[in-house]
Design a protein around this motif. Structure first.
Motif, mmCIF file in Angstrom:
data_model
loop_
_atom_site.group_PDB
_atom_site.id
_atom_site.type_symbol
_atom_site.label_atom_id
_atom_site.label_comp_id
_atom_site.label_asym_id
_atom_site.label_seq_id
_atom_site.Cartn_x
_atom_site.Cartn_y
_atom_site.Cartn_z
ATOM 1 N N LEU A 1 -9.847 -13.184 -0.397
ATOM 2 C CA LEU A 1 -9.050 -12.162 -1.073
ATOM 3 C C LEU A 1 -8.916 -10.899 -0.232
ATOM 4 O O LEU A 1 -9.879 -10.460 0.403
ATOM 5 N N HIS A 2 -7.707 -10.326 -0.257
ATOM 6 C CA HIS A 2 -7.424 -9.064 0.417
ATOM 7 C C HIS A 2 -6.743 -8.154 -0.607
ATOM 8 O O HIS A 2 -5.664 -8.482 -1.114
ATOM 9 N N LEU A 3 -7.358 -7.018 -0.906
ATOM 10 C CA LEU A 3 -6.881 -6.135 -1.961
ATOM 11 C C LEU A 3 -6.194 -4.887 -1.412
ATOM 12 O O LEU A 3 -6.592 -4.369 -0.352
ATOM 13 N N THR A 4 -5.198 -4.403 -2.136
ATOM 14 C CA THR A 4 -4.582 -3.128 -1.773
ATOM 15 C C THR A 4 -5.546 -1.987 -2.099
ATOM 16 O O THR A 4 -6.536 -2.167 -2.815
ATOM 17 N N ASP A 5 -5.235 -0.813 -1.591
ATOM 18 C CA ASP A 5 -6.169 0.313 -1.643
ATOM 19 C C ASP A 5 -6.485 0.796 -3.056
ATOM 20 O O ASP A 5 -7.530 1.406 -3.292
ATOM 21 N N GLY A 6 -5.588 0.539 -4.000
ATOM 22 C CA GLY A 6 -5.782 1.044 -5.353
ATOM 23 C C GLY A 6 -6.603 0.140 -6.260
ATOM 24 O O GLY A 6 -6.741 0.426 -7.460
ATOM 25 N N LEU A 7 -7.138 -0.938 -5.710
ATOM 26 C CA LEU A 7 -7.941 -1.877 -6.495
ATOM 27 C C LEU A 7 -9.402 -1.841 -6.055
ATOM 28 O O LEU A 7 -9.704 -1.555 -4.900
ATOM 29 N N LYS A 8 -10.290 -2.148 -6.997
ATOM 30 C CA LYS A 8 -11.702 -2.285 -6.649
ATOM 31 C C LYS A 8 -12.224 -3.593 -7.221
ATOM 32 O O LYS A 8 -11.753 -4.072 -8.262
ATOM 33 N N GLN A 9 -13.195 -4.175 -6.529
ATOM 34 C CA GLN A 9 -13.703 -5.492 -6.906
ATOM 35 C C GLN A 9 -15.202 -5.444 -7.128
ATOM 36 O O GLN A 9 -15.952 -4.875 -6.339
ATOM 37 N N ASP A 10 -15.642 -6.039 -8.218
ATOM 38 C CA ASP A 10 -17.058 -6.178 -8.529
ATOM 39 C C ASP A 10 -17.310 -7.644 -8.845
ATOM 40 O O ASP A 10 -16.999 -8.115 -9.935
ATOM 41 N N GLY A 11 -17.833 -8.360 -7.869
ATOM 42 C CA GLY A 11 -17.960 -9.803 -8.018
ATOM 43 C C GLY A 11 -16.579 -10.422 -8.052
ATOM 44 O O GLY A 11 -15.793 -10.242 -7.118
ATOM 45 N N LYS A 12 -16.263 -11.130 -9.131
ATOM 46 C CA LYS A 12 -14.929 -11.718 -9.270
ATOM 47 C C LYS A 12 -14.019 -10.889 -10.167
ATOM 48 O O LYS A 12 -12.903 -11.297 -10.468
ATOM 49 N N ASN B 1 0.808 -1.224 0.000
ATOM 50 C CA ASN B 1 0.000 0.000 0.000
ATOM 51 C C ASN B 1 0.839 1.271 0.000
ATOM 52 O O ASN B 1 0.374 2.313 -0.467
ATOM 53 N N LYS B 2 2.028 1.203 0.513
ATOM 54 C CA LYS B 2 2.852 2.412 0.553
ATOM 55 C C LYS B 2 3.906 2.460 -0.559
ATOM 56 O O LYS B 2 4.711 3.383 -0.605
ATOM 57 N N THR B 3 3.885 1.453 -1.458
ATOM 58 C CA THR B 3 4.851 1.417 -2.551
ATOM 59 C C THR B 3 4.202 1.931 -3.834
ATOM 60 O O THR B 3 3.151 1.439 -4.258
ATOM 61 N N LYS B 4 4.817 2.902 -4.455
ATOM 62 C CA LYS B 4 4.288 3.531 -5.667
ATOM 63 C C LYS B 4 4.211 2.536 -6.821
ATOM 64 O O LYS B 4 5.093 1.710 -7.005
ATOM 65 N N ASN B 5 3.107 2.640 -7.586
ATOM 66 C CA ASN B 5 2.886 1.806 -8.783
ATOM 67 C C ASN B 5 2.813 0.312 -8.485
ATOM 68 O O ASN B 5 3.132 -0.512 -9.342
ATOM 69 N N ILE B 6 2.404 -0.008 -7.270
ATOM 70 C CA ILE B 6 2.247 -1.416 -6.892
ATOM 71 C C ILE B 6 0.843 -1.638 -6.332
ATOM 72 O O ILE B 6 0.401 -0.924 -5.428
ATOM 73 N N GLU B 7 0.140 -2.603 -6.894
ATOM 74 C CA GLU B 7 -1.117 -3.088 -6.338
ATOM 75 C C GLU B 7 -0.988 -4.594 -6.173
ATOM 76 O O GLU B 7 -0.158 -5.225 -6.844
ATOM 77 N N ALA B 8 -1.790 -5.159 -5.290
ATOM 78 C CA ALA B 8 -1.648 -6.600 -5.052
ATOM 79 C C ALA B 8 -2.941 -7.217 -4.550
ATOM 80 O O ALA B 8 -3.760 -6.554 -3.898
ATOM 81 N N VAL B 9 -3.093 -8.497 -4.865
ATOM 82 C CA VAL B 9 -4.205 -9.304 -4.366
ATOM 83 C C VAL B 9 -3.596 -10.410 -3.509
ATOM 84 O O VAL B 9 -2.832 -11.240 -4.006
#
Length: 352
Positions: free
Chosen positions: A336-347, A320-328
């Motif tokens: 599933l646990h998502l980083t702040d820059g991701l959004k989930q709609d169903g799967k 979450n604090k690393t630039k240009n990085i998102e993760a699942v």
């Protein structure tokens, strides 16, 4: 009547010439599949260039993969190593995995084979050694990918563990690195991501509009597929074909590290290929898998391993604090646990 026939002949000639002289370039995807990195790789190019041009570019990319695989393969190392002995003598060999010697240190030059080393040190530092480029002695000891799996003794692990520490790498001379503890390096946790970045550069230089790179599950979505985002599935750990989610993205590396990918199971316990550099044992924490999404294949490859070793709480905090990085992050219950820059709609997962 003659005028009508003449007009018809003229139309036929125009249509025929149009189909011959102004033939529309083939817009079908060109795909190539090959064996490399001990896995199946594929590259699919989406472009209007003639098929022969796409074939030439794809073959060039395949050759690049095979070339770098020969450089970074742990069992086929080509590193040039110098031993500086305490008496001032110098021994040069061609095997970075040469047996340990006392009163000596390894010097690794900045040749083509050493290109990932700078980034390897960077991500070793960033993860405080959860990703550690000097992990090679433990990788070879455990031999998870081998057929004759045998759990090493505590004594064997401790002996090799003392050679695993990225902080032993001294880059102060400026033009070469020194492994002061006589350890050895392993690019297995970063090489495919690094190479995918090289392939993307090649695609850009050839003015390719879009492509999907798959290096044994290490994915790079270059551009868009027919003006739509690529869809990349995240496998549900320990299932055959079930997906935990699908990521929609363009110009992103999507790389997963997981304990289900390569492992041995003995007495009900899973021994994964992902080894904790600080304990010397395969990881045993609250994670089944981590998928990292980044502009950089190098970053996604190294950090997916690093986050797996760190565990859910520390891993997602760093992500979450690393630039240009998102993760699942996928925990032991496959939640599933998502980083702040991701959004989930169903799967379906997209970048905000």
């Amino acid at each position: 009547m003659r005028r009508i026939i003449s007009l018809l002949l003229t139309l036929i000639i125009i249509v025929t010439c149009s189909s011959c002289g102004f033939k529309k370039a083939d817009n079908k995807p060109y795909s190539i599949t090959f064996q490399c990195f001990d896995t199946i790789c594929s590259i699919t190019i989406y472009d209007k260039k003639p098929k022969k041009d796409l074939e030439k570019i794809a073959n060039k990319l395949e050759k690049k993969c095979i070339h770098y695989d020969s450089l970074y393969n742990l069992d086929d190392s080509r590193y040039s190593v110098e031993f500086h002995h305490s008496d001032g003598s110098l021994t040069c060999i061609e095997d970075v995995h040469f047996s340990n010697k006392k009163n000596a240190m390894r010097t690794i030059g900045f040749g083509e084979e050493d290109e990932p080393l700078y980034d390897s040190i960077k991500y070793s530092k960033m993860t405080d050694g959860a990703f550690d480029v000097t992990i090679a002695p433990l990788v070879k000891l455990w031999n998870i990918n081998g057929k004759d799996f045998k759990i090493p003794s505590d004594k064997q692990i401790k002996k090799q563990l003392k050679y695993v520490d990225y902080k032993q790498i001294d880059d102060s001379p400026g033009n070469y690195y020194v492994l002061t503890k006589m350890g050895s390096i392993d690019f297995g946790g970063i090489a495919k991501g690094f190479i995918s970045d090289l392939l993307v550069t090649e695609l850009k230089e050839n003015k390719i509009k879009s492509a999907l790179i798959d290096l044994g599950g290490n994915i790079y979505t270059y551009g868009k597929k027919n003006n739509s985002l690529f869809k990349v599935g995240i496998k549900k750990p320990f299932t055959n074909n079930e997906l935990s989610a699908t990521v929609k993205a363009k110009d992103k590396a999507i790389i997963t590290a997981g304990i289900y990918q390569r492992y041995h199971k003995k007495d009900g316990k899973i021994y994964s290929h992902i080894i904790n550099p600080k304990t010397g044992y395969p990881i045993d924490n609250d994670l089944n898998a981590v998928t990292v999404i980044s502009d950089s294949g190098t970053a996604a490859d190294a950090l997916s391993t690093g986050f797996m070793v760190m565990g859910l709480k520390k891993g997602i905090a760093l992500a979450n604090k690393t630039k240009n990085i998102e993760a699942v992050f996928i925990d032991k219950d496959n939640n599933l646990h998502l980083t702040d820059g991701l959004k989930q709609d169903g799967k379906e997962i997209t970048i905000k």
